[in-house]
Design a protein around this motif. Structure first.
Motif, PDB file in Angstrom:
ATOM      1  N   VAL A  84       6.748  86.771  51.883  1.00 15.08           N
ATOM      2  CA  VAL A  84       5.981  86.337  50.717  1.00 15.08           C
ATOM      3  C   VAL A  84       4.763  87.207  50.499  1.00 15.08           C
ATOM      4  O   VAL A  84       4.347  87.465  49.376  1.00 15.08           O
ATOM      5  CB  VAL A  84       5.569  84.864  50.893  1.00 15.08           C
ATOM      6  N   ASP A  85       4.150  87.716  51.565  1.00 14.97           N
ATOM      7  CA  ASP A  85       2.907  88.460  51.414  1.00 14.97           C
ATOM      8  C   ASP A  85       3.128  89.852  50.841  1.00 14.97           C
ATOM      9  O   ASP A  85       2.167  90.576  50.601  1.00 14.97           O
ATOM     10  CB  ASP A  85       2.182  88.565  52.754  1.00 14.97           C
ATOM     11  N   ASP A  86       4.385  90.261  50.627  1.00 17.19           N
ATOM     12  CA  ASP A  86       4.631  91.564  50.026  1.00 17.19           C
ATOM     13  C   ASP A  86       4.645  91.515  48.505  1.00 17.19           C
ATOM     14  O   ASP A  86       4.863  92.515  47.857  1.00 17.19           O
ATOM     15  CB  ASP A  86       5.976  92.129  50.527  1.00 17.19           C
ATOM     16  N   LYS A 126       2.715  80.427  58.497  1.00 10.73           N
ATOM     17  CA  LYS A 126       2.941  81.860  58.694  1.00 10.73           C
ATOM     18  C   LYS A 126       2.180  82.691  57.667  1.00 10.73           C
ATOM     19  O   LYS A 126       1.620  83.739  57.988  1.00 10.73           O
ATOM     20  CB  LYS A 126       4.437  82.167  58.602  1.00 10.73           C
ATOM     21  N   LEU A 127       2.172  82.207  56.439  1.00 12.16           N
ATOM     22  CA  LEU A 127       1.475  82.936  55.384  1.00 12.16           C
ATOM     23  C   LEU A 127      -0.015  83.037  55.685  1.00 12.16           C
ATOM     24  O   LEU A 127      -0.620  84.121  55.574  1.00 12.16           O
ATOM     25  CB  LEU A 127       1.702  82.251  54.034  1.00 12.16           C
ATOM     26  N   LEU A 128      -0.619  81.929  56.047  1.00 15.34           N
ATOM     27  CA  LEU A 128      -2.047  81.937  56.370  1.00 15.34           C
ATOM     28  C   LEU A 128      -2.335  82.857  57.553  1.00 15.34           C
ATOM     29  O   LEU A 128      -3.313  83.622  57.544  1.00 15.34           O
ATOM     30  CB  LEU A 128      -2.513  80.511  56.666  1.00 15.34           C
ATOM     31  N   ASP A 146      -4.656  87.665  59.812  1.00 15.93           N
ATOM     32  CA  ASP A 146      -4.576  88.743  60.796  1.00 15.93           C
ATOM     33  C   ASP A 146      -4.576  90.126  60.154  1.00 15.93           C
ATOM     34  O   ASP A 146      -4.939  91.113  60.806  1.00 15.93           O
ATOM     35  CB  ASP A 146      -3.300  88.574  61.635  1.00 15.93           C
ATOM     36  N   SER A 147      -4.153  90.211  58.888  1.00 18.55           N
ATOM     37  CA  SER A 147      -4.057  91.531  58.255  1.00 18.55           C
ATOM     38  C   SER A 147      -5.286  91.903  57.439  1.00 18.55           C
ATOM     39  O   SER A 147      -5.306  92.957  56.808  1.00 18.55           O
ATOM     40  CB  SER A 147      -2.815  91.583  57.353  1.00 18.55           C
TER      41      SER A 147
END
Length: 930
Positions: free
Chosen positions: A495-497, A797-799, A804-805
């Motif tokens: 999702v983060d992409d 996972k998204l959070l 972390d990134s």
């Protein structure tokens, strides 16, 4: 001698006294309409008096207006023009219905009163024809002359020929009934052919506007052809009247030559000085002055007088003056605005009532007559549809588009009724023939809108537009991938992409411009910085394996499309605002180019230092009915391939784009509560979000001093009321340009979109800090909560991925926290409110903080508590145990206007509390990014 003289004088005096006494007694016993006390002296107000005809006329006019308004209301719901109600109202008042009541005609419409009624109605008709000509913009015809000429000619020649043919039977069957003048069949056939060939241009404009077809190929073709058809029809009518009113062909020829000379005189001798005077008085820029209006009406009356005395009807002279009036600067629109209401509400209904009074459906009493009714209707439809369809198809339009054009050209409307009344007054038509053609005009006008909807529905319009843009083939198979990336996602990627917002649509309102400008600046990238994007998926140049985005200087500009919605009213000037700019080949309407809100939006984007190189803006105006606001907004978002739609909440809770707050402050100090109570505004927001869910992400922005323009008390329970003077004196000076964004992350698709938006705001603006609080349910509360499978894991996972990134430049400005919920159905609202109070609104003199919330959440309280939302504000939001407060003051199920179903229960709690000094942005996921 003296005695004789004395006797004569005495007798004269006696006779004079006797006459005086007789007159006095007569006046005392006979009621007079003109008496000082009127009905108090026993006068009968209904009885017609030649010395005071105004009394009965007022009664007649009142009855006609009431009938027309009452009939227009239900007909409006089936998309029928107002002229239908006016004609039906006249028919009901006439010999077909009401005049069958004994004594009705003698009491309300006595024959001796009709000359006054007729004069007033015809005066209104003269001015109305002037307005019709103002609506005709010849630039439309000249810019599309090829298709206009072919469709217009084919749409006139075939019905004219069919009309001339059926006129043979009408002439020999109904013409010589004692009420018509003896005329040759050639003149009679010319009139019948003209009656069938003409098209109602004003009604056509309104139908096209209401069906939103004006800017389509169909709309442009029909308007251009309709202008040529309209002008040609009036010329043919003038020829008919000239031939009837003059005893010989030579006299008719002289009349036509005089008319041509008068046209040349108006164009070359009257128009230049008229234009000079209009420019000198500033009427082109600021609208016609009172002197210019008076001069124009004098020209109308004198031109009508001249054409009438040379044997051509007075309306033709009024029409000619309308054609020479300028359209530059919106002069024609503003002139129409000055006089249209009085004409359309009073004078025009009188004229069509006069038409109805001459319509006797009882004369359609045998098979031969009804066969001619069917024959005339068939000729009217067949001639227009076949002629217009073939001509449009010859111009390479699609068959379905061509049939739609032919159906629209068959609309007769009020222009047909004017032609018929002229024929009846000139004694060309008998009353029976007149009734036949009135029925034809009603049938063709009523059928136009349903036929157009059936032949050219919205889904077909969208298909044709996409096919012409090369996006799909005729079978709707895609030919090229969607380049915008707005509504697509690759399920193989995390999702983060997903990409951030690069193209958005903003709903422009005058009362929300300051906060909109601040938010767009807030969202626009800053090219001088090189901060990384935490969710682009591009490898970082810094140490470590965390993904990092390209630098800001490589980002594309933010594309912002502004759309202003203006209500399409029943007024002719409202339709003219839509059609005015289609005359040329510009991509945008001229009205959009002159609109002050759109121009302010463009100017701000070009002058703002932070936006000049980073934001590309465009703007347009859409004039549509209020019921179509939501559909128009979402359709434009799809057309522009927008990734996000930003909708500001009205400062006054109204759909009307008010240009001065005094209009809403007139109701008194309690009026500030109406910001969240307007049912029309709530319905608009709810419909827009429902429709946007299939297209793209959307957000509702409820401003509370964002950008430093002064905070507003927005809670519905607040008793404080700000006046314009208060805001002028208490607006603080901005001493701190920073913004703080608070996101209560509860879970679900809406919250995930909100999280990406918050991180984009932080990335694009160094003055923005954010706090993201993950609200989690403890084990004790989880037993009462039903979570969608996989949603909770995805959210966590998204959070974690985002946290972390985060590069070092952003990590110092973004805080991730967690908050656990305990038992209690009010705990979610209390937790969010408590966190918001201590997170935002803490700095005085700041530029304004924002609370970003999802509209719906991925949690549902099985017991019915308000635990987070579902469809339209959340499943469970409407449950019987919901503690949510309704804006009308009752419970969620207690009736009244429901704010929670529109913005969601979390946003509602923030708004009704009035305890959080921050603006609220409600986010909804849409399209395929959900």
């Amino acid at each position: 001698m003296a005695s004789v003289i004395t006797d004569a004088v005495l007798k004269t005096v006696i006779r004079a006294v006797a006459a005086t006494s007789s007159n006095t007694s007569s006046n005392a016993t006979t009621p007079s309409v003109n008496g000082q006390a009127g009905v108090l002296e026993g006068a009968n107000p209904i009885k017609y008096s030649a010395s005071a005809p105004i009394t009965l006329f007022i009664i007649q006019a009142g009855i006609v207006i009431i009938f027309c308004q009452v009939l227009a209301y239900p007909l409006r719901w089936i998309n029928q023009p107002k002229v239908i109600a006016e004609v039906i109202g006249g028919i009901l008042l006439g010999p077909s219905v009401m005049m069958r009541i004994p004594g009705f005609e003698a009491a309300i419409f006595p024959k001796e009163s009709m000359p006054v009624f007729n004069n007033v109605a015809n005066l209104g008709l003269i001015i109305f024809l002037f307005l019709v000509a103002l609506e005709v913009d010849m630039r439309m015809f000249t810019s599309n002359w090829k298709v206009a000429l072919s469709v217009g000619l084919a749409g006139m020649i075939l019905p004219f020929g069919l009309g001339f043919g059926i006129a043979w039977g009408l002439y020999h069957q109904f013409h010589n009934d004692g009420t018509t003048v003896p005329i040759s069949f050639g003149v009679y056939g010319l009139f019948i052919g003209t009656a069938l060939a003409i098209t109602a241009f004003p009604v056509l404009c309104r139908i096209l506007t209401e069906l939103k077809l004006l800017r389509s190929n169909v709309g442009v073709t029909v308007l251009a052809a309709g202008i040529g058809n309209d002008v040609t029809g009036w010329i043919l009518l003038a020829l008919c009247v000239a031939l009837v009113n003059n005893n010989s062909g030579l006299a008719a020829l002289w009349a036509l030559l005089c008319c041509i000379g008068w046209i040349l005189f108006l164009v070359f001798a009257v128009r230049p000085p008229f234009m000079w005077w209009v420019r000198r008085t500033g009427s082109l820029q600021n609208g016609p002055t009172q002197g210019v209006v008076a001069l124009t009406l004098l020209l109308v009356l004198f031109s009508a007088f001249f054409t009438n005395i040379i044997g051509i009807h007075a309306i033709f002279g009024a029409f000619l003056v309308g054609l020479i009036c300028p359209h530059e600067g919106g002069f024609a629109i503003k002139m129409t605005e000055k006089i249209e209401d009085l004409i359309s509400v009073l004078f025009l209904p009188l004229y069509f009532a006069l038409s109805g009074l001459s319509t006797n459906l009882g004369l359609l009493n045998d098979g031969i007559t009804w066969s001619y009714v069917i024959g005339v209707i068939t000729c009217a439809f067949a001639g227009k549809i076949i002629g217009g369809t073939l001509a449009a198809r010859a111009n390479k339009l699609l068959w379905r588009e061509s049939f739609t054009i032919g159906s629209l050209m068959s609309c007769k409307g009020l222009v047909e009724l004017i032609v018929l009344n002229i024929g009846l007054q000139a004694k060309i038509l008998s009353q029976r023939t007149f009734t036949i053609f009135v029925v034809m005009a009603l049938v063709t006008t009523v059928a136009t809108t349903p036929l157009t909807k059936a032949l050219y529905p919205p889904w077909y319009q969208r298909k044709v537009e996409r096919w012409r843009r090369g996006e799909i083939d005729w079978d709707e198979n895609p030919l090229a991938p969607n380049e915008s990336g707005s509504n697509t996602s690759d399920p193989s990627k995390p999702v983060d992409d997903q990409s951030s917002i690069q193209r958005m649509l903003v709903y422009l309102r005058l009362d929300s411009l300051p906060s909109l400008f601040a938010f767009i600046t807030f969202l626009s990238p800053q090219t001088e910085q090189t901060t990384s994007n935490p969710f682009s998926g591009v490898e970082s140049t810094s140490e470590g394996s965390n993904p990092s985005p390209p630098t800001r200087k490589h980002q594309k500009p933010l594309q912002v499309h502004g759309l202003r919605l203006i209500e399409l009213t029943d007024r002719t000037s409202s339709v003219m605002q839509v059609t005015e700019g289609i005359a040329g080949e510009e991509e945008e309407e001229l009205y959009s180019l002159r609109d002050p809100v759109i121009n302010t939006f463009r100017t701000f984007a070009s002058l703002s230092p932070s936006m000049a190189n980073n934001v590309a803006v465009s703007g347009r105006v859409a004039i549509v009915p209020e019921s179509s606001y939501a559909e128009t907004l979402v359709s434009y978002a799809a057309d522009t391939q927008s990734e996000f739609v930003l909708i500001p909440w009205s400062e006054y809770g109204s759909l009307t784009d008010l240009d001065h707050p005094l209009a809403v402050l007139a109701a008194g100090p309690g009026n500030g509560h109406d910001r969240f109570k307007g049912s029309a505004h709530l319905e608009f927001m709810h419909k827009t979000l429902a429709k946007a869910e299939r297209v793209c992400n959307a957000g509702i922005f409820i401003d509370n001093g964002f950008g430093g323009f002064g905070s507003r008390v927005q809670g519905v329970h607040s008793q404080h009321h700000h006046t314009p003077q208060d805001q002028a004196t208490t607006c603080p000076i901005i001493t701190n340009r920073t913004h703080h964004v608070f996101l209560p992350f509860i879970g679900g698709a809406d919250d995930r979109v909100a999280l990406r938006l918050v991180l984009q705001l932080v990335r694009n603006n160094d003055n923005v800090a954010a706090t993201v609080v993950h609200i989690k349910y403890t084990t004790s509360t989880a037993s009462n909560i039903l979570r969608q499978v996989g949603d909770e894991e995805d959210d966590t996972k998204l959070l974690a991925t985002f946290r972390d990134s985060l590069p070092q430049e952003l990590a110092s400005r973004v805080v991730f926290q967690e908050s656990n919920l305990t038992e209690g159905k009010n705990d979610l609202m209390e937790t969010v409110l408590g966190l918001a109070k201590v997170t935002v609104g803490q700095k005085r003199g700041g530029a304004g903080d924002v609370v970003v919330v999802g509209r719906r959440h991925g949690v549902v309280d099985v017991e019915g508590g308000a635990s987070g939302g579902g469809t339209g504000g959340g499943a469970g939001a409407g449950g019987s145990n919901s503690s949510r407060v309704d804006v009308a003051g009752g419970s969620a199920n207690g009736g009244g206007l429901d704010l929670g179903k529109t913005v969601g229960v979390v946003a509602e709690g923030l708004l009704v509390s009035a305890a959080v000094d921050a603006s609220v942005l409600v986010v909804q996921a849409g399209g395929k990014r959900k």
